[in-house]
Design a protein around this motif. Structure first.
Motif, mmCIF file in Angstrom:
data_model
loop_
_atom_site.group_PDB
_atom_site.id
_atom_site.type_symbol
_atom_site.label_atom_id
_atom_site.label_comp_id
_atom_site.label_asym_id
_atom_site.label_seq_id
_atom_site.Cartn_x
_atom_site.Cartn_y
_atom_site.Cartn_z
ATOM 1 N N ILE A 181 65.566 -31.193 -17.200
ATOM 2 C CA ILE A 181 64.803 -30.665 -18.335
ATOM 3 C C ILE A 181 63.569 -31.535 -18.540
ATOM 4 O O ILE A 181 63.673 -32.757 -18.698
ATOM 5 N N VAL A 182 62.411 -30.918 -18.519
ATOM 6 C CA VAL A 182 61.165 -31.611 -18.865
ATOM 7 C C VAL A 182 60.823 -31.267 -20.311
ATOM 8 O O VAL A 182 60.703 -30.095 -20.674
ATOM 9 N N LEU A 183 60.700 -32.300 -21.134
ATOM 10 C CA LEU A 183 60.309 -32.112 -22.526
ATOM 11 C C LEU A 183 58.794 -32.235 -22.616
ATOM 12 O O LEU A 183 58.214 -33.218 -22.152
ATOM 13 N N ASP A 184 58.174 -31.237 -23.215
ATOM 14 C CA ASP A 184 56.714 -31.171 -23.213
ATOM 15 C C ASP A 184 56.210 -30.850 -24.609
ATOM 16 O O ASP A 184 56.901 -30.197 -25.406
ATOM 17 N N ALA A 185 55.017 -31.319 -24.912
ATOM 18 C CA ALA A 185 54.343 -31.017 -26.175
ATOM 19 C C ALA A 185 52.846 -31.134 -25.934
ATOM 20 O O ALA A 185 52.408 -31.695 -24.914
ATOM 21 N N GLU A 186 52.066 -30.621 -26.847
ATOM 22 C CA GLU A 186 50.624 -30.718 -26.728
ATOM 23 C C GLU A 186 50.187 -32.187 -26.804
ATOM 24 O O GLU A 186 50.830 -32.990 -27.495
ATOM 25 N N PRO A 187 49.100 -32.564 -26.074
ATOM 26 C CA PRO A 187 48.672 -33.965 -26.064
ATOM 27 C C PRO A 187 48.461 -34.564 -27.447
ATOM 28 O O PRO A 187 48.831 -35.722 -27.694
ATOM 29 N N GLU A 188 47.877 -33.782 -28.352
ATOM 30 C CA GLU A 188 47.625 -34.326 -29.695
ATOM 31 C C GLU A 188 48.924 -34.609 -30.448
ATOM 32 O O GLU A 188 49.006 -35.541 -31.251
ATOM 33 N N VAL A 189 49.963 -33.803 -30.185
ATOM 34 C CA VAL A 189 51.266 -34.019 -30.822
ATOM 35 C C VAL A 189 51.900 -35.294 -30.287
ATOM 36 O O VAL A 189 52.396 -36.139 -31.043
ATOM 37 N N ILE A 190 51.878 -35.460 -28.966
ATOM 38 C CA ILE A 190 52.448 -36.663 -28.347
ATOM 39 C C ILE A 190 51.676 -37.895 -28.791
ATOM 40 O O ILE A 190 52.261 -38.932 -29.124
ATOM 41 N N PHE A 191 50.353 -37.792 -28.812
ATOM 42 C CA PHE A 191 49.521 -38.937 -29.198
ATOM 43 C C PHE A 191 49.793 -39.351 -30.638
ATOM 44 O O PHE A 191 49.802 -40.546 -30.957
ATOM 45 N N ALA A 192 50.021 -38.378 -31.514
ATOM 46 C CA ALA A 192 50.313 -38.691 -32.915
ATOM 47 C C ALA A 192 51.648 -39.425 -33.050
ATOM 48 O O ALA A 192 51.815 -40.272 -33.925
ATOM 49 N N ARG A 193 52.590 -39.114 -32.162
ATOM 50 C CA ARG A 193 53.902 -39.778 -32.208
ATOM 51 C C ARG A 193 53.844 -41.172 -31.604
ATOM 52 O O ARG A 193 54.380 -42.132 -32.169
ATOM 53 N N LYS A 194 53.206 -41.286 -30.421
ATOM 54 C CA LYS A 194 53.121 -42.569 -29.721
ATOM 55 C C LYS A 194 51.760 -42.681 -29.049
ATOM 56 O O LYS A 194 51.564 -42.185 -27.944
ATOM 57 N N PRO A 195 50.812 -43.326 -29.710
ATOM 58 C CA PRO A 195 49.449 -43.411 -29.149
ATOM 59 C C PRO A 195 49.313 -44.489 -28.081
ATOM 60 O O PRO A 195 48.453 -45.369 -28.166
ATOM 61 N N GLN B 117 43.509 -37.838 -22.516
ATOM 62 C CA GLN B 117 43.227 -37.455 -21.132
ATOM 63 C C GLN B 117 44.353 -37.909 -20.202
ATOM 64 O O GLN B 117 44.796 -37.161 -19.335
ATOM 65 N N GLN B 118 44.834 -39.154 -20.389
ATOM 66 C CA GLN B 118 45.939 -39.644 -19.583
ATOM 67 C C GLN B 118 47.210 -38.839 -19.840
ATOM 68 O O GLN B 118 47.980 -38.559 -18.928
ATOM 69 N N LEU B 119 47.416 -38.456 -21.099
ATOM 70 C CA LEU B 119 48.578 -37.645 -21.432
ATOM 71 C C LEU B 119 48.513 -36.287 -20.748
ATOM 72 O O LEU B 119 49.527 -35.774 -20.267
ATOM 73 N N GLN B 120 47.327 -35.713 -20.700
ATOM 74 C CA GLN B 120 47.174 -34.422 -20.038
ATOM 75 C C GLN B 120 47.494 -34.542 -18.550
ATOM 76 O O GLN B 120 48.157 -33.669 -17.975
ATOM 77 N N GLN B 121 47.045 -35.632 -17.927
ATOM 78 C CA GLN B 121 47.365 -35.871 -16.517
ATOM 79 C C GLN B 121 48.865 -36.043 -16.324
ATOM 80 O O GLN B 121 49.456 -35.499 -15.373
ATOM 81 N N SER B 122 49.494 -36.788 -17.228
ATOM 82 C CA SER B 122 50.935 -37.014 -17.134
ATOM 83 C C SER B 122 51.692 -35.708 -17.291
ATOM 84 O O SER B 122 52.653 -35.437 -16.553
ATOM 85 N N ARG B 123 51.282 -34.877 -18.227
ATOM 86 C CA ARG B 123 51.947 -33.581 -18.434
ATOM 87 C C ARG B 123 51.834 -32.714 -17.186
ATOM 88 O O ARG B 123 52.790 -32.003 -16.826
ATOM 89 N N GLU B 124 50.699 -32.768 -16.524
ATOM 90 C CA GLU B 124 50.508 -31.963 -15.322
ATOM 91 C C GLU B 124 51.459 -32.419 -14.210
ATOM 92 O O GLU B 124 52.039 -31.586 -13.497
ATOM 93 N N VAL B 125 51.635 -33.736 -14.078
ATOM 94 C CA VAL B 125 52.560 -34.243 -13.059
ATOM 95 C C VAL B 125 53.988 -33.805 -13.379
ATOM 96 O O VAL B 125 54.744 -33.397 -12.486
ATOM 97 N N TYR B 126 54.371 -33.874 -14.650
ATOM 98 C CA TYR B 126 55.719 -33.442 -15.029
ATOM 99 C C TYR B 126 55.910 -31.944 -14.775
ATOM 100 O O TYR B 126 57.007 -31.513 -14.391
ATOM 101 N N ARG B 127 54.862 -31.168 -14.961
ATOM 102 C CA ARG B 127 54.960 -29.739 -14.630
ATOM 103 C C ARG B 127 55.193 -29.550 -13.133
ATOM 104 O O ARG B 127 55.953 -28.683 -12.719
ATOM 105 N N GLN B 128 54.513 -30.356 -12.329
ATOM 106 C CA GLN B 128 54.704 -30.278 -10.879
ATOM 107 C C GLN B 128 56.135 -30.669 -10.497
ATOM 108 O O GLN B 128 56.746 -30.056 -9.618
ATOM 109 N N ILE B 129 56.668 -31.705 -11.156
ATOM 110 C CA ILE B 129 58.052 -32.101 -10.908
ATOM 111 C C ILE B 129 58.998 -30.955 -11.256
ATOM 112 O O ILE B 129 59.940 -30.651 -10.502
ATOM 113 N N ALA B 130 58.750 -30.319 -12.395
ATOM 114 C CA ALA B 130 59.594 -29.193 -12.813
ATOM 115 C C ALA B 130 59.577 -28.085 -11.766
ATOM 116 O O ALA B 130 60.621 -27.512 -11.431
#
Length: 268
Positions: free
Chosen positions: A179-193, A198-211
């Motif tokens: 299970i890949v847990l995903d959220a919008e970059p601004e939501v993730i950044f607000a939780r843990k900056p 931009q780095q979060l968007q890149q990370s999300r893309e890699v996790y999508r590829q893993i999925a």
């Protein structure tokens, strides 16, 4: 010949990692995606259904049984180049190019030893922490997995050693359900900056590829926990129940579990 090779690999894998009866459910996602909260809610729901669960950390960046941090520090081992660190922190403007000469040789040797020790640690962790639980028929909920190394180093993107990192992931047991847990970059950044958007968007893309590569499911954690849990119950819970009940039809497995222990409202 291919079938013979597959059977040979399967026998070798069973010899190394052992037979099992339970399931491993692995959770991936960037820091701030809501892993701890979501896993806790899912574990509660499974326990309400009478399913024995245990937590395990199978990520590459902590939870070591062999004191890898001390070993890596003593031997100065890291797969993360110092010049990339300077680039990520904005101290240099241009992305570094390939290393040359003896610098490259030393770095490759240290990185190779780093990943070899990491794989050994992960095998030990599987045999000591995970396999005994699987033999008891438990559902092991894994906060992170070895596949996190495909995102880079501690969620910092790196574009080298990709072939080696992929090989390590292929050599490790695949989770029964990912299970890949995903959220919008601004939501993730607000939780843990910790990373830039931009780095979060890149990370999300890699996790999508893993999925996509490993057949993981994706859960949106931008909403509240109750909504995420509802999505889990509709799409993923039937797969867990069917796996535990010997590959029964998902609907049959759910009905069987509900007869033995009714499913209560979320209460979240």
């Amino acid at each position: 010949l291919l079938r013979r090779l597959q059977l040979h690999y399967r026998k070798k894998a069973i010899k190394i990692f052992g037979k099992k009866r339970g399931l491993v459910v692995a959770f991936l996602g960037p820091d701030g995606a809501g892993k701890s909260t979501t896993i806790a809610a899912i574990r509660t729901r499974l326990q309400e259904l009478g399913i024995g669960t245990r937590m395990a950390y199978l990520g590459p960046w902590g939870g070591s049984l062999l004191n890898l941090r001390g070993i890596f520090s003593a031997l100065h081992l890291t797969p993360y180049r110092p010049d990339y660190k300077a680039f990520d922190k904005g101290r240099i403007a241009k992305k570094p190019g390939p290393l040359r000469g003896m610098k490259n040789v030393r770095f490759q040797l240290r990185s190779g030893l780093y990943y070899a020790l990491l794989l050994f640690e992960m095998v030990v962790r599987w045999r000591l922490r995970v396999l005994p639980l699987l033999r008891q028929g438990k559902v092991v909920l894994s906060d992170r997995y070895l596949y996190d190394i495909l995102t880079g180093y501690k969620n910092k993107p790196i574009d080298y050693h990709l072939t080696l990192r992929r090989w390590l992931c292929r050599s490790y047991p695949r989770p029964d359900i990912g299970i890949v847990l995903d959220a919008e970059p601004e939501v993730i950044f607000a939780r843990k900056p910790q990373l830039s958007e931009q780095q979060l968007q890149q990370s999300r893309e890699v996790y999508r590829q893993i999925a996509g590569t490993y057949g993981f499911h994706t859960l949106d954690t931008s909403r509240d926990v109750a909504a995420t849990l509802g999505d889990f119950e509709r799409r993923i819970l039937p797969l867990i129940l069917a796996g535990l009940d010997g590959g029964k039809n998902a609907g049959t497995a759910i009905a069987s579990r509900r007869r033995s222990r009714p499913l209560e409202p979320a209460g979240l």
